[in-house]
Design an enzyme around this catalytic site. Structure first.
Site, PDB file in Angstrom:
ATOM      1  N   GLY A 188     -13.313  -1.844   3.960  1.00 28.31           N
ATOM      2  CA  GLY A 188     -12.503  -2.805   3.214  1.00 28.31           C
ATOM      3  C   GLY A 188     -13.079  -4.205   3.294  1.00 28.31           C
ATOM      4  N   ASP A 199       6.656  -9.825   4.762  1.00 30.55           N
ATOM      5  CA  ASP A 199       5.765  -8.717   4.399  1.00 30.55           C
ATOM      6  C   ASP A 199       6.510  -7.443   4.005  1.00 30.55           C
ATOM      7  OD1 ASP A 199       3.607 -10.319   4.990  1.00 30.55           O
ATOM      8  OD2 ASP A 199       2.705  -8.952   6.447  1.00 30.55           O
ATOM      9  N   HIS A 212     -14.122 -42.308   0.220  1.00 28.70           N
ATOM     10  CA  HIS A 212     -15.552 -42.000   0.264  1.00 28.70           C
ATOM     11  C   HIS A 212     -16.102 -42.310   1.652  1.00 28.70           C
ATOM     12  CE1 HIS A 212     -19.720 -41.653  -0.969  1.00 28.70           C
ATOM     13  NE2 HIS A 212     -19.961 -42.806  -0.326  1.00 28.70           N
TER      14      HIS A 212
END
Ligand code: FAD
Ligand code: NAD
Length: 475
Positions: free
Chosen positions: A189, A320, A452
């Site tokens: 997988g 889940d 930046h």
């Protein structure tokens, strides 16, 4: 209120269940939470799969192995040399265990602080919102609440011809606890677990071969991102075999002999360990007593509506064990939503903007639709992308690989999806999620000042690229 009477009982203390319990308690509801998980020491351990054998321990090992990989592959270019670097997997795993203990213990403290009553053992929903608790010692007691939330999570899927033996054929928990670096590791997988845990052991020196049944790599990701990631994984030496179907795995003389078929016919591979990571299934075993009226679907998941209500008065299910992506943050938000709905507030989860992150190197992250999905759904879109190779900060930290890609509606410019592969994109994706939740446009991001030199400038430039006005690349 009697000791066994609560406003809310949560069954399962994974990220869905424990978050739901905390939010319910914050809202003034008398709350109990039952959990059956036992840690490596055989004692109760809150936090479910995520904290014990999932998100957190895997990230701890990814970090340790990244340090070792950098030490052995990248430090020399900084002028740093180290003689004969070694990795001690026992120490590495011990560090991971410490982090797990700290966090699982932390949930216990949060329960105490919020006056949540924990019960250790298994919970079973009975008719009339009663819950039977069977303690670790076998003792039984019955609790009752106006609202019961099922949050029992998921377990790894086992292949009938490659059954877990905990020694040679292992699941995620086994791959997080290896005491030595295997010479060779097979992984079935090429999904999230296969890539993350395959990367851990590859970086520490194992030969890793990943066998994936589907012909396309990372089919759920945008194709440009999957392509960029595949290129980097190949450079790192991860051998990913696509369109390869496992048919047999046998343990012989301390090795696992694997048989799989690909386009060239039957192939054989011999490995020291085999990690089977072919997906997870909802875990609801024993949680539904007779006649509760709660239904499960064809995949064993508890059926719920968009608000996680099961259709039975006062019974909800989250995480889940219900539909939707198996992600901790998805379960957590469902937990908050349900607690708020129970308290009479307006709970809501936007299932269209749940970020996905794969913590490999480079990292992969996305939110929203892929370009292919937009095309399949006939949504007119424009795309813009920008590479990390043209970003000063990425080069300064030696991580100039990957890209950010924006997909915006061709007419309204609304952001439909943002896809990333590169350094720290697990963090950068948050900007995209915020913009999408505020129904922002690519132009909105393009007009925002980004510091930046930062990696976030790649997000800025990719947004500018939608309108073909990136500054630091030719458009
Ligand atoms: P779980 O975490 O599975 O918890 C369920 C709990 O309920 C468990 O403690 C279980 O013992 C208990 N339980 C079950 N039945 C009963 C019962 N009858 N009575 C009482 N208790 C019961 N997701 C991410 O978002 N990011 C990641 O980086 C990430 N990494 C992962 C890495 C690995 C290796 C794995 C395996 C998973 C990873 N996941 C990740 C997925 C994530 O762990 C799950 O989505 C998440 O744990 C689901 O939360 P949950 O609360 O629904 O269930
Ligand atoms: P997955 O669904 O991500 O990947 C499973 C892969 O196995 C798929 O690519 C599938 O095609 C393949 N496969 C299935 N059967 C096969 C077979 N017989 N032979 C070869 N290949 C086969 O599942 P996973 O990696 O086990 O992870 C389970 C879930 O846990 C994930 O889907 C995710 O929801 C969650 N998780 C999330 C993270 C994260 O958020 N970073 C990390 C780990 C796990």
């Amino acid at each position: 209120m009697a000791d066994n009477l609560f406003d809310v009982i949560v069954i399962g203390a994974g990220p869905a269940g424990y978050v739901c319990a905390i939010r319910a308690a914050q809202l003034g509801l008398k709350t109990a939470c039952i959990d059956a998980f036992k840690g490596k020491d055989g004692k109760q351990s809150l936090g479910g799969t995520c904290l014990n054998v999932g998100c957190i321990p895997s990230k701890a090992l990814l970090d340790s192995s990244k340090q070792f990989w950098n030490l052995t592959r990248h430090f020399d270019m900084h002028g740093i040399t180290v003689k004969d670097p070694q990795i001690d997997p026992k120490t590495m795993v011990g560090r991971k265990d410490k982090i797990v203990k700290q966090l699982t213990g932390g949930i216990g403290m949060l329960f105490k602080a919020n006056k949540i009553t924990p019960f250790f053992g298994t919970g079973k929903l009975l008719k009339g919102n009663e819950v039977e608790v069977t303690g670790f010692d076998g003792s039984k007691q019955t609790l009752k609440a106006a609202n019961v939330i099922i949050a029992t999570g998921s377990v790894p899927i086992e292949l009938p011809f490659a059954k877990f033996d905990g020694k040679h054929i292992i699941d995620n928990a086994g791959a997080l606890d290896l005491e030595a670096v295997p010479k060779s590791l097979g992984v079935i997988g090429a999904g999230v677990i296969g890539l993350e845990l395959g990367s851990v052991w590859k970086r520490l020196g194992a030969d890793v071969t990943i066998i994936e049944a589907l012909p396309d790599f990372l089919g759920a990701a945008d194709a440009d991102i999957a392509k960029a990631a595949a290129r980097e994984f190949k450079k790192q030496g991860l051998d990913i075999k696509l369109g390869a179907k496992l048919s047999k795995a046998e343990v012989k003389k301390n090795k696992v002999e694997i048989t799989y078929a690909d386009k060239d016919g039957e192939q054989k591979l011999s490995v020291d360990k085999l990690l089977v990571a072919v997906g997870r299934r909802a875990y609801t075993q024993g949680v539904l007593g007779d006649g509760t009226g709660v239904k499960t679907d064809e995949r064993g998941r508890i059926e719920v509506d968009e608000h996680c209500w099961t259709g039975v008065d006062g019974v909800w299910a989250i995480g889940d064990c219900v539909r939707g992506p198996m992600l901790a943050h998805k379960g957590e938000e469902e937990g908050v939503m349900v607690a708020e709905l129970i308290a009479g507030k307006a709970g809501h989860v936007d299932y269209g903007v749940i970020p996905w992150v794969i913590y490999t190197e480079p990292e992969i992250a996305w939110a929203g639709k892929t370009e292919q999905q937009c095309r399949d759904e006939g949504i007119p879109c424009r795309t813009g992308s920008f590479p990390f190779a043209a970003n000063g900060r990425a080069l300064a930290i030696n991580e100039g690989v990957g890209l950010v890609k924006f997909i915006a509606h061709a007419e309204t410019d609304r952001i439909l999806g943002v896809h990333m592969c590169g350094p720290e994109v697990s963090e950068l994706i948050a900007e995209a999620v915020v913009a999408m939740e505020f129904k922002g446009s690519a132009e909105d991001i393009a007009r925002i000042v980004h510091a930046h030199p930062t990696l976030s400038e790649v997000v800025h430039e990719a947004a500018l690229a939608v309108d073909k006005r990136s500054i630091h690349k030719a458009n």
